[in-house]
Write a protein that holds these residues in place. Structure first.
Motif, PDB file in Angstrom:
ATOM      1  N   ALA A  24       0.834  -1.208   0.000  1.00 48.89           N
ATOM      2  CA  ALA A  24       0.000   0.000   0.000  1.00 48.89           C
ATOM      3  C   ALA A  24       0.869   1.259   0.000  1.00 48.89           C
ATOM      4  O   ALA A  24       0.552   2.240  -0.692  1.00 48.89           O
ATOM      5  CB  ALA A  24      -0.934  -0.004   1.211  1.00 48.89           C
ATOM      6  N   GLY A  25       1.961   1.241   0.743  1.00 47.11           N
ATOM      7  CA  GLY A  25       2.865   2.384   0.763  1.00 47.11           C
ATOM      8  C   GLY A  25       3.500   2.628  -0.593  1.00 47.11           C
ATOM      9  O   GLY A  25       3.637   3.777  -1.028  1.00 47.11           O
ATOM     10  N   GLY A  26       3.876   1.558  -1.286  1.00 48.26           N
ATOM     11  CA  GLY A  26       4.425   1.699  -2.628  1.00 48.26           C
ATOM     12  C   GLY A  26       3.394   2.212  -3.610  1.00 48.26           C
ATOM     13  O   GLY A  26       3.677   3.066  -4.459  1.00 48.26           O
ATOM     14  N   ALA A  27       2.167   1.698  -3.494  1.00 47.56           N
ATOM     15  CA  ALA A  27       1.089   2.154  -4.373  1.00 47.56           C
ATOM     16  C   ALA A  27       0.755   3.616  -4.113  1.00 47.56           C
ATOM     17  O   ALA A  27       0.510   4.382  -5.062  1.00 47.56           O
ATOM     18  CB  ALA A  27      -0.150   1.280  -4.180  1.00 47.56           C
ATOM     19  N   LEU A  28       0.762   4.022  -2.852  1.00 49.73           N
ATOM     20  CA  LEU A  28       0.489   5.417  -2.524  1.00 49.73           C
ATOM     21  C   LEU A  28       1.579   6.333  -3.087  1.00 49.73           C
ATOM     22  O   LEU A  28       1.281   7.403  -3.630  1.00 49.73           O
ATOM     23  CB  LEU A  28       0.381   5.595  -1.005  1.00 49.73           C
ATOM     24  CG  LEU A  28       0.081   7.011  -0.516  1.00 49.73           C
ATOM     25  CD1 LEU A  28      -1.270   7.496  -1.052  1.00 49.73           C
ATOM     26  CD2 LEU A  28       0.095   7.045   1.000  1.00 49.73           C
TER      27      LEU A  28
ATOM     28  N   VAL B 181       0.834   9.336  -5.901  1.00 51.73           N
ATOM     29  CA  VAL B 181       1.159  10.764  -5.772  1.00 51.73           C
ATOM     30  C   VAL B 181       2.384  11.135  -6.613  1.00 51.73           C
ATOM     31  O   VAL B 181       2.909  12.228  -6.494  1.00 51.73           O
ATOM     32  CB  VAL B 181       1.362  11.184  -4.298  1.00 51.73           C
ATOM     33  CG1 VAL B 181       0.105  10.992  -3.497  1.00 51.73           C
ATOM     34  CG2 VAL B 181       2.531  10.474  -3.669  1.00 51.73           C
ATOM     35  N   ARG B 182       2.820  10.196  -7.441  1.00 55.75           N
ATOM     36  CA  ARG B 182       3.937  10.384  -8.377  1.00 55.75           C
ATOM     37  C   ARG B 182       5.247  10.748  -7.679  1.00 55.75           C
ATOM     38  O   ARG B 182       5.961  11.648  -8.091  1.00 55.75           O
ATOM     39  CB  ARG B 182       3.574  11.417  -9.428  1.00 55.75           C
ATOM     40  CG  ARG B 182       2.355  11.043 -10.241  1.00 55.75           C
ATOM     41  CD  ARG B 182       2.182  11.976 -11.414  1.00 55.75           C
ATOM     42  NE  ARG B 182       0.880  11.869 -12.035  1.00 55.75           N
ATOM     43  CZ  ARG B 182       0.460  10.881 -12.806  1.00 55.75           C
ATOM     44  NH1 ARG B 182       1.242   9.862 -13.038  1.00 55.75           N
ATOM     45  NH2 ARG B 182      -0.740  10.901 -13.334  1.00 55.75           N
ATOM     46  N   PHE B 183       5.513  10.008  -6.602  1.00 57.50           N
ATOM     47  CA  PHE B 183       6.784  10.161  -5.901  1.00 57.50           C
ATOM     48  C   PHE B 183       7.870   9.633  -6.835  1.00 57.50           C
ATOM     49  O   PHE B 183       7.757   8.535  -7.340  1.00 57.50           O
ATOM     50  CB  PHE B 183       6.754   9.316  -4.616  1.00 57.50           C
ATOM     51  CG  PHE B 183       7.503   9.905  -3.480  1.00 57.50           C
ATOM     52  CD1 PHE B 183       8.878   9.997  -3.511  1.00 57.50           C
ATOM     53  CD2 PHE B 183       6.840  10.353  -2.353  1.00 57.50           C
ATOM     54  CE1 PHE B 183       9.574  10.525  -2.447  1.00 57.50           C
ATOM     55  CE2 PHE B 183       7.515  10.880  -1.280  1.00 57.50           C
ATOM     56  CZ  PHE B 183       8.898  10.967  -1.327  1.00 57.50           C
ATOM     57  N   PRO B 184       8.928  10.390  -7.072  1.00 57.15           N
ATOM     58  CA  PRO B 184       9.958   9.905  -8.003  1.00 57.15           C
ATOM     59  C   PRO B 184      10.611   8.625  -7.487  1.00 57.15           C
ATOM     60  O   PRO B 184      11.006   8.556  -6.327  1.00 57.15           O
ATOM     61  CB  PRO B 184      10.958  11.049  -8.082  1.00 57.15           C
ATOM     62  CG  PRO B 184      10.629  11.968  -6.980  1.00 57.15           C
ATOM     63  CD  PRO B 184       9.230  11.681  -6.513  1.00 57.15           C
ATOM     64  N   LYS B 185      10.704   7.610  -8.359  1.00 57.83           N
ATOM     65  CA  LYS B 185      11.228   6.302  -7.931  1.00 57.83           C
ATOM     66  C   LYS B 185      12.697   6.338  -7.549  1.00 57.83           C
ATOM     67  O   LYS B 185      13.042   5.967  -6.458  1.00 57.83           O
ATOM     68  CB  LYS B 185      10.981   5.257  -9.014  1.00 57.83           C
ATOM     69  CG  LYS B 185       9.636   4.643  -8.863  1.00 57.83           C
ATOM     70  CD  LYS B 185       9.684   3.191  -9.163  1.00 57.83           C
ATOM     71  CE  LYS B 185       8.253   2.715  -9.095  1.00 57.83           C
ATOM     72  NZ  LYS B 185       8.016   1.467  -8.634  1.00 57.83           N
TER      73      LYS B 185
ATOM     74  N   LEU C 125      13.564   6.415  -1.169  1.00 62.20           N
ATOM     75  CA  LEU C 125      14.052   5.429  -0.208  1.00 62.20           C
ATOM     76  C   LEU C 125      13.680   5.814   1.224  1.00 62.20           C
ATOM     77  O   LEU C 125      13.342   4.943   2.029  1.00 62.20           O
ATOM     78  CB  LEU C 125      15.566   5.266  -0.331  1.00 62.20           C
ATOM     79  CG  LEU C 125      16.036   4.428  -1.521  1.00 62.20           C
ATOM     80  CD1 LEU C 125      17.548   4.455  -1.621  1.00 62.20           C
ATOM     81  CD2 LEU C 125      15.539   2.997  -1.412  1.00 62.20           C
ATOM     82  N   ALA C 126      13.721   7.101   1.528  1.00 66.39           N
ATOM     83  CA  ALA C 126      13.305   7.547   2.862  1.00 66.39           C
ATOM     84  C   ALA C 126      11.823   7.240   3.066  1.00 66.39           C
ATOM     85  O   ALA C 126      11.414   6.790   4.148  1.00 66.39           O
ATOM     86  CB  ALA C 126      13.579   9.038   3.032  1.00 66.39           C
ATOM     87  N   TRP C 127      11.006   7.483   2.049  1.00 66.99           N
ATOM     88  CA  TRP C 127       9.584   7.147   2.120  1.00 66.99           C
ATOM     89  C   TRP C 127       9.408   5.646   2.346  1.00 66.99           C
ATOM     90  O   TRP C 127       8.620   5.219   3.191  1.00 66.99           O
ATOM     91  CB  TRP C 127       8.866   7.589   0.844  1.00 66.99           C
ATOM     92  CG  TRP C 127       7.487   7.028   0.731  1.00 66.99           C
ATOM     93  CD1 TRP C 127       7.106   5.960  -0.027  1.00 66.99           C
ATOM     94  CD2 TRP C 127       6.308   7.462   1.412  1.00 66.99           C
ATOM     95  NE1 TRP C 127       5.773   5.710   0.139  1.00 66.99           N
ATOM     96  CE2 TRP C 127       5.262   6.628   1.022  1.00 66.99           C
ATOM     97  CE3 TRP C 127       6.061   8.488   2.317  1.00 66.99           C
ATOM     98  CZ2 TRP C 127       3.965   6.786   1.496  1.00 66.99           C
ATOM     99  CZ3 TRP C 127       4.764   8.631   2.797  1.00 66.99           C
ATOM    100  CH2 TRP C 127       3.739   7.795   2.384  1.00 66.99           C
ATOM    101  N   ASP C 128      10.135   4.848   1.572  1.00 69.27           N
ATOM    102  CA  ASP C 128      10.027   3.399   1.695  1.00 69.27           C
ATOM    103  C   ASP C 128      10.440   2.917   3.087  1.00 69.27           C
ATOM    104  O   ASP C 128       9.814   2.013   3.643  1.00 69.27           O
ATOM    105  CB  ASP C 128      10.871   2.708   0.626  1.00 69.27           C
ATOM    106  CG  ASP C 128      10.290   2.866  -0.771  1.00 69.27           C
ATOM    107  OD1 ASP C 128       9.086   3.179  -0.889  1.00 69.27           O
ATOM    108  OD2 ASP C 128      11.033   2.668  -1.753  1.00 69.27           O
TER     109      ASP C 128
END
Length: 129
Positions: free
Chosen positions: A30-34, A38-42, A48-51
């Motif tokens: 779900a975190g990856g999908a979110l 929101v078009r977080f740059p991969k 990585l901080a988000w992940d």
């Protein structure tokens, strides 16, 4: 009949731990999908901080589920959940560690005790109250 009761208790405990692990996987998905939504740059440190934040939240919630639903001995369930999560995290870091920066791998491994402690504490307080 006593043997059947012990077997059912062991099965419930195993299912509780596995449900906690499944929650970790689902929250990570779900975190990856979110992030994608929101078009977080991969590529990059921000993603990585988000992940890592999502991994932390997932581990905390998984520990909460494993301890909250424990039929008996919630602290022991937290320990089993921690051991299984640690084995999975070590395997992931060993398998993909070269692809991740050192701070990310360290964050995954070093935050695990805090994740389980926070989730278990939350669940035990909730059970007591």
């Amino acid at each position: 009949m006593r043997t059947l009761g012990i077997l059912m208790l062991a099965l419930r405990s195993l299912l509780t731990i596995m449900l906690g692990v499944a929650v970790v996987a689902l929250v990570n998905q779900a975190g990856g999908a979110l992030a994608d939504l929101v078009r977080f740059p991969k590529p990059g440190q921000g993603r990585l901080a988000w992940d890592l934040l999502v991994v932390f939240a997932a581990g905390t919630l998984g520990a909460w589920v494993a301890v909250r639903l424990a039929p008996r001995a919630p602290c022991r369930h937290a320990l089993y959940f921690f051991a299984l999560s640690l084995a999975i995290a070590v395997f992931a870091v060993m398998k993909l560690g070269a692809d991740w920066p050192g701070w990310f791998s360290a964050g995954i491994l070093l935050s695990l005790p805090l994740q389980v402690w926070m989730g278990a504490s939350w669940a035990i307080r909730r059970n007591a109250g």
